[in-house]
Enzyme design. Structure first.
Site, short mmCIF file in Angstrom:
data_model
loop_
_atom_site.label_atom_id
_atom_site.label_comp_id
_atom_site.label_asym_id
_atom_site.label_seq_id
_atom_site.Cartn_x
_atom_site.Cartn_y
_atom_site.Cartn_z
N GLY B 31 0.23 -1.35 -0.38
CA GLY B 31 -0.14 -0.26 0.35
C GLY B 31 1.02 1.45 -0.13
N CYS B 240 -27.54 -9.51 -16.33
CA CYS B 240 -27.34 -8.59 -17.34
C CYS B 240 -28.16 -9.28 -18.83
CB CYS B 240 -25.90 -9.76 -18.08
SG CYS B 240 -25.66 -9.11 -19.44
N CYS B 243 -26.47 -12.19 -21.19
CA CYS B 243 -26.08 -13.67 -20.62
C CYS B 243 -27.00 -13.24 -18.98
CB CYS B 243 -24.36 -13.92 -20.16
SG CYS B 243 -23.97 -12.77 -18.57
N CYS B 265 -23.01 -6.64 -19.39
CA CYS B 265 -21.61 -6.88 -18.45
C CYS B 265 -20.36 -6.19 -18.68
CB CYS B 265 -21.22 -8.40 -18.24
SG CYS B 265 -22.64 -9.53 -17.78
N CYS B 271 -19.21 -12.43 -19.97
CA CYS B 271 -20.38 -12.58 -19.83
C CYS B 271 -20.40 -13.42 -21.72
CB CYS B 271 -20.75 -11.21 -20.87
SG CYS B 271 -22.43 -10.58 -21.29
#
Lengths: 259, 294, 368
Positions: B31, B240, B243, B265, B271
């Site tokens: 980080g 979606c 899909c 998606c 997808c």
């Protein structure tokens, strides 16, 4: 020379700007719960002294020692940056004459008060907000103003908010630089009452810089008179103001009485 | 200039070593933003120069590279960066998340879980999470050094006071390994939980700002919040349309000028994979058509 | 039936062809040669070399042609080429006092050793369009040869700052430390506060327009420095480099540079007698505007060193050095063209959620 019960003690503080001596070898001590007023005309070095005591300005010479919460006296110059910052946001407070310097003007009153709590790990929104509301009430600001920004506050309210923001972590020592400067007389009186009440209730030690002897008389236990960077006279407030010894103090007191 | 005046993956080996040293430091201090000597790249700053340099520094001839932008493999910038490495390094490229060893991304984390043999390289525009609270680099570096993150929570406090919510929907700040507060790049906060305890190595490159940082595998990554206002992942009210996935981040597609909207998606590979496996969503025209098609 | 958008690859290919077409322009007009650019658009070439940090007139000319005359794009091309080149080391400091001067002016002394040499300058032209230049290739556009040769090379031409320094009236340049490292912000990240070498390198690479505006702002009160043009000189100087195996400096060749030394507001204290202060600018080729702007900004950025109050943008080191680079700036500004669907979607969903909650609120209150 070390006072056994001193909360903060300074020895031989000196500072010059260019060739001009702003503060020349000032020593002082303050006990817990004591209010000390530093008075003098503008240019007398009182603000320079305050900034050195509060660690905001490095002295050319001299030392400042502070008794930490564990009882140990520490040399401020030897604190790490991390220790210094923690001290400044927990055990100390600083109230500026210009509230814009002591507040985040674009953050709500609640956020201003809550900042110190969050800085030391406060992570409960509801608790932080409740504490902010409590402190707003203590400094006589309506809780309905909690989400307003200081830009929407009057001068007197800003100053009270600044005080609340400092006191939320229960500091033991608060520095004040002309806290009532630039305010109307009636607004001043209310603020002075508030400061006197809070410092007595909380047992705060306060180092207060003011050019106004009336303010010093109302708030302080002891007084320290400065001229040209040096301490002219020091003693209990009533004694110094009623029976000034130094000719300069006599002049200062008489000019106030005349006015 | 000869036909091939450039080194494998464009950057010279000295530069790669310098970048690798920065990456190693970043992995060692999760980080923490490691300054590095970011190079001029043949694409503009802000278009992925940081990610490209990190990828170039870790890419080997046997790697399989996937590049996505907004989750999709075929957005122009993703195509351009993929083509850049295909040309300068001759590596195999793919659009399949599972096949890739290195995935360079802008603004998304793939939906498919990542494995420990994969590296996710993020393109980062502004690496400093405190930048818009405190513009000075000297001050923000001190704040990180002293873990002075109170100001970040003041911002979150203000959001809740004003909107009733933490009003950050992307580039949502996180605390990494209990120490540094980090900007995850502008991924939607939907993706934030995927960073936590992720088996893959996550590297972040900011070219213009000259910073590299990292989340090593299986590191604790916590989105900043309050105890009584916990971090919430955004959800979609519908699956979606192509899909039928109900667990993915969706792009909104405007289908006409009369307010027609469709949600699909954002991760095109996810997808397509689902559709190949026989999943279907609601197409415009209503469920009848869909049933007829099935 | 909705089908997800595809075909980025084909679109890019075609965009590149369209770009090439636009670059060529009308095919009935002869194609411009890089030699023509190098010789006849020489100030553009100079700018690309200075801000591209690469001294190569042919490459700069090629970059200008490829960039269709967009100089920032050309600088970008040159930088992207330069970045892959190995760095062998650094040269010795240029001795600009030994310059073969073609132009040299001072605003501080009317006459001085070596004299004022006007040289090739726009300064005293009347800005009237010269339609004679429209005539193409018929020889009518050929200018007359200059009447006299430039300055006598045997006549010494000391730098004005050295003349003032002879009386110790200007701050001394920091003494050179032998073997001290020379910073290079293309090889190491810039940290603040930046040392003088990095500050000057950053300004030399900085965008001419940005520096010009900052320099101008100091003249209008946003950080005044009371500048005088001590001297501007243009000409050729020899570049030398110490080769470690040999142990002495070897000449690498002559380069053309423009140098500007500003003489600024004096400073002093009880201890130090007052002295003028310096601002320094240098660039490849003929680049007076850039060198002057650089010198003004260099001086303004030293506000802290002279205990001046910082109240203008040109005095703010982080602000100036972080935003001076036009390649960085144009990249980040133009990146807004890239898709931000995902982030916008997140904002869209969030704003709808908040609106829905707000719309629901009065009903709840009414119900209570």
């Amino acid at each position: 020379m070390t006072a056994p019960d001193a909360l903060l003690e300074a020895r031989g503080l000196a500072k010059s700007y260019g060739g001009r001596m702003a503060c020349a070898g000032v020593s002082l001590a303050i006990r817990e719960g004591e209010v000390l007023a530093v008075v003098g005309e503008s240019g007398s070095g009182k603000s320079t002294l305050l900034n050195m005591l509060a660690g905001r300005l490095a002295p050319d010479a001299g030392e400042v020692h502070y008794r930490m919460r564990d009882g140990v006296m520490r040399d401020m110059a030897r604190l790490s940056e991390a220790e210094r910052r923690v001290l400044m946001r927990t055990d100390w407070g600083f109230v500026h004459q210009d509230a814009a310097q002591g507040l985040r003007m674009n953050v709500s009153a609640g956020g201003n008060i809550g900042e110190r709590l969050m800085a030391i790990g406060g992570r409960h929104y509801g608790d932080i907000r409740a504490k902010a509301a409590t402190w707003l009430t203590r400094v006589e600001i309506g809780v309905d103003r909690i989400d307003d920004k200081p830009t929407a506050y009057s001068g007197g309210m800003r100053q009270r908010l600044q005080i609340a923001r400092n006191l939320v972590t229960s500091p033991r020592l608060v520095f004040m630089d002309e806290p009532t400067g630039g305010l109307d007389v009636s607004v001043q009186a209310r603020l002075l009452d508030l400061i006197r009440g809070l410092s007595a209730d909380l047992g705060l030690a306060v180092i207060l810089v003011t050019h106004d002897l009336a303010v010093a008389r109302l708030l302080s236990h002891r007084i320290l008179v400065m001229k040209g960077g040096a301490v002219i006279e020091t003693g209990l407030t009533d004694r110094v103001l009623d029976d000034p010894q130094a000719p300069y103090t006599q002049l200062l007191v008489s000019s106030v009485l005349a006015a | 200039m000869t036909d091939n005046p450039y080194n494998f993956a464009y950057l010279d080996e000295q530069t790669k070593r310098m970048i690798r040293r920065a990456i190693l430091k970043a992995v060692a201090i999760p980080g923490y933003q490691v300054p590095f000597a970011s190079r001029e790249m043949p694409m503009p700053y802000g278009w992925g120069t940081g990610g490209v340099q990190v990828t170039a520094a870790i890419l080997g001839p046997k790697d399989v590279l996937k590049v996505i932008d907004q989750g999709a493999d075929d957005t122009t910038n993703a195509v351009s960066i993929r083509a850049f490495f295909a040309k300068t390094a001759g590596v195999q490229t793919t659009t399949a998340t599972a096949e890739a060893t290195i995935i360079q991304t802008r603004h998304r984390i793939p939906e498919a879980p990542l494995g420990e043999d994969q590296v996710l390289v993020y393109q980062v525009p502004i690496p400093e999470p405190l930048r818009f609270l405190e513009p000075r680099e000297t001050e923000t570096r001190t704040m990180h050094a002293l873990s002075e993150y109170g100001l970040m929570h003041v911002k979150l406090y203000e959001d809740i006071a004003r909107f009733g919510h933490i009003a950050t929907s992307y580039a949502y700040p996180v605390e990494v390994a209990g120490r540094y507060v980090m900007d995850p790049s502008p991924i939607p906060k939907f993706d934030n939980p995927k960073m936590d305890d992720c088996p893959a190595l996550q590297l972040f490159g900011a070219g213009r700002e000259k910073r590299i940082y990292a989340i090593p595998p299986h590191t604790r990554v916590v989105s900043l919040d309050f105890d009584d206002h916990p971090f919430e992942r955004n959800r979609f009210s519908q699956p979606c349309a192509l899909c039928g996935a109900g667990d993915s981040y969706l792009d909104e597609v405007v289908t006409d000028d009369r307010g027609g909207r469709l949600f699909v998606c954002s991760d095109t590979d996810y997808c397509e994979g689902r559709r190949e496996a026989g999943h279907r969503g609601h197409q415009p025209g209503g469920p009848e058509r869909k049933e007829a098609a099935e | 039936m909705y089908v997800a958008v595809k075909g980025g690859e084909r679109a890019i290919d075609n965009a590149h062809r369209l770009l090439a077409e636009a670059r060529r322009g009308d095919r009935s007009v002869p194609e411009i040669g890089t030699a023509q650019i190098r010789e006849q658009l020489s100030l553009a070439v100079d700018r690309v070399m200075t801000e591209g940090s690469l001294l190569d007139r042919d490459l700069a000319a090629l970059a200008i042609k490829q960039a269709r005359g967009d100089l920032i794009e050309a600088i970008f091309l040159v930088r992207a080429y330069r970045t892959t080149l190995p760095r062998f080391g650094h040269s010795e400091p240029l001795d600009t006092a030994a310059m073969q001067v073609r132009r040299r002016i001072s605003a501080t002394y009317k006459d001085l050793p070596g004299g004022q040499v006007l040289g090739p300058t726009f300064d005293y032209t009347h800005r009237l369009l010269d339609f004679a230049l429209e005539a193409e290739g018929d020889g009518q556009g050929e200018p007359a040869r200059p009447a006299t040769a430039p300055a006598d090379p045997d006549q010494p031409m000391p730098r004005v700052t050295d003349i003032i320094g002879g009386e110790d009236l200007i701050e001394r340049n920091p003494p050179q430390e032998a073997g001290a490292p020379v910073g290079d912000l293309t090889r190491d990240p810039l940290n603040f506060p930046a040392a003088r070498d990095l500050r000057l390198q950053n300004l030399a690479r900085g965008d001419e327009g940005f520096l010009l505006a900052l320099a101008y702002s100091t003249q209008r009160g946003y950080g005044r420095t009371h500048p005088f043009v001590g001297e501007i000189r243009l000409g050729e100087v020899e570049v030398e480099m110490v080769v470690e195996e040999l142990g002495f400096a070897v000449p690498l060749g002559d380069i053309t540079v423009t140098e500007c030394q500003m003489v600024n507001q004096f400073k002093g204290s009880a201890v130090d007698p007052p002295r003028f202060t310096r601002g320094y600018g240098l660039g490849f080729g003929h680049c007076e505007r850039k060198a002057m702007s650089m010198a003004l900004v260099d001086r303004s950025l030293r506000a802290d060193a002279f205990e001046e109050e910082r109240k203008g943008p040109a005095q703010d080191e982080e602000f100036v050095l972080s935003h001076s680079d036009n390649v960085q700036a144009t990249g980040f500004v133009e990146h807004l063209k890239l898709p931000h669907y995902v982030d916008f979607q997140a904002e869209l969903a969030f704003i709808r959620q908040m609106r829905a909650e707000q719309a629901a609120r009065p009903e709840t209150e009414a119900a209570e």
